[in-house]
Design an enzyme around this catalytic site. Sequence first.
Site, short mmCIF file in Angstrom:
data_model
loop_
_atom_site.label_atom_id
_atom_site.label_comp_id
_atom_site.label_asym_id
_atom_site.label_seq_id
_atom_site.Cartn_x
_atom_site.Cartn_y
_atom_site.Cartn_z
N PHE A 168 -12.12 -19.28 -5.18
CA PHE A 168 -13.15 -18.45 -4.54
C PHE A 168 -12.99 -18.53 -3.03
CE2 PHE A 168 -15.34 -19.08 -8.60
CZ PHE A 168 -15.71 -17.77 -8.85
N HIS A 169 -13.05 -17.38 -2.37
CA HIS A 169 -13.06 -17.41 -0.90
C HIS A 169 -13.75 -16.22 -0.26
CE1 HIS A 169 -9.49 -14.91 -1.64
NE2 HIS A 169 -9.74 -14.39 -0.44
#
Length: 356
Positions: free
Chosen positions: A202-203
Site C-alpha cells: 500500500f502506498h
Amino acid sequence: MIITVVGARPNFIKMAPIIQTLRQRNIAQVFVHTGQHYDEKMSTIFFEQLNMPRPDVYLAVGSGTHAQQTAKIMTAFEEVCLTHHPQLVVVAGDVNSTLACALTAAKLNIPVAHVESGLRSFDRAMPEEINRILTDHIADLLFTTEESGDQHLNEEGIARDKVHFVGNTMIDSLVTHLNNAVALEPWGKFKVAPHEYGLVTFHRPSNVDETDNVKVLVEALGKISQRQPLIFPIHPRTISKHPELWSALTNVQLVEPLGYLEFLGLMAKAAVVVTDSGGIQEETTALGVRCVTVRNNTERPVTISLGTNQLVELQADKIFEAAFAPAQHQPVIPPLWDGKAAARVVDVIEQWLANG
Ligand code: UD1
Ligand code: UDP
C-alpha cells in the site's frame, strides 16, 4: 540523440526494456535518473537486477511537496536538455518525474514520447491522474498499453496518428525475469509455502495518509493474517506516515521494500495480492494471480475485464471477503502483453527519427 528518463520505482521496470532495446539498436541515448526515488531499496537495487546501465545524469532531486519536487526536476532537467539538444525525450508512467520532464522538454520545443499513455482513473484527486492527462496532451508520440488508452486519447481530441498501441513494457520485464525470480524461491526466506500466503503493498495517499484509513487497512490485514500468512514489503511513504499503526500488525511479516526479483517471485506464487499499486494490478493479471485492489477506481480496466483484478472499497469486512473469494472468471492475458512491447516502441521511434 534521445533522452530516456526514469525517476521512481515503477519507471525503472517500465523503461529498462526500452533502454536496453535502444542500446541493442545503437540508437544514441542519454539516460537520466531524476532521483525522485533514491533509497537503495527503492532505486539502486533495480538497476542491478534489471541489468540497467548507470544513469548518464543523476539529478538528485529527492523528496518534497509536489510543487517543490516538480520544480526541482524541471530546473535541473532543463539544463540537461540545453546541454544535449535531444531529438526526443522519452518518459514513462504517471509520476512527478514523468510530467516534470515532459513539460520541460515541450517548453523547449523538444518532442516528447510518453510510454503508458491514455490511462484514466477519472479521479483528479490522484496526483497521477493530473500527471497522465497533462503529459499526454503535450506528447508527440503516445504509446498505449491497453485499448481503453486509445479510446480516452481519441475522446480527448488527440490526433490518432500520434497514438501507438504497443502493449505493456512492464510485462516485458516480467517475461524476461520471471524464471529467475521464481528460481530464487523468495518465499523460503519468509517461511511460507507457494500458494499459501498473501502479498501486500500500500502506498496511495488516499489509503495511507489518514489515520482512519490506515486503521481500516490494519483491521483488514489483521483478520486476513489469522487465516493466511501475509508478507508486506512496506513503501517508505507508508511506514513514515503511521509507523505505530502498522507495527501493531503482529501476524504480518512487515519488511522493507523488496528487490524486483524477490517481489516478482513472491507475486508469482502468492494465493492473493492485496494492493493499491498501479503496476501490480497489471503484473498479477499477467501472472494469473488474484489481485484485490483497495481503491474506488482503476485506470487499468483491462485488468478487471480480462485479468485477475478486483476493486474493493476501503472497508475491513469487504477486503477480508475479497481476499478469499474465488476468481470471478478465467483470466486472459490482455492483447500485446507479450514481452515484445519495447521492440514495438523502438520500431516507432526509429521510424519517427528516420522521417526527421
Ligand atoms: C510516487 C508516485 C506514485 C507512484 C509511487 C511508486 C508521484 C506523485 N507519486 O509516490 O505515483 O505510485 O511513487 O512507488 O510521483 N521516500 C523515501 N525514499 C525514497 C523515496 C521516497 O523515503 O527513495 C519517502 C519520502 O518520505 C517521500 C515519500 O516517500 O516524501 C513519498 O515519495 P514521493 O516520490 O513523493 O511519492 P511516492 O509516494 O513514493
Ligand atoms: N515492486 C518491487 N518491490 C516491492 C514492491 C513493488 O519491486 O517491494 C515492483 C512491482 O513488482 C512493480 C512496481 O514495483 O513492478 C510497482 O511499483 P509501485 O507499486 O511502487 O508503483 P505504482 O505502480 O503504483 O505506480
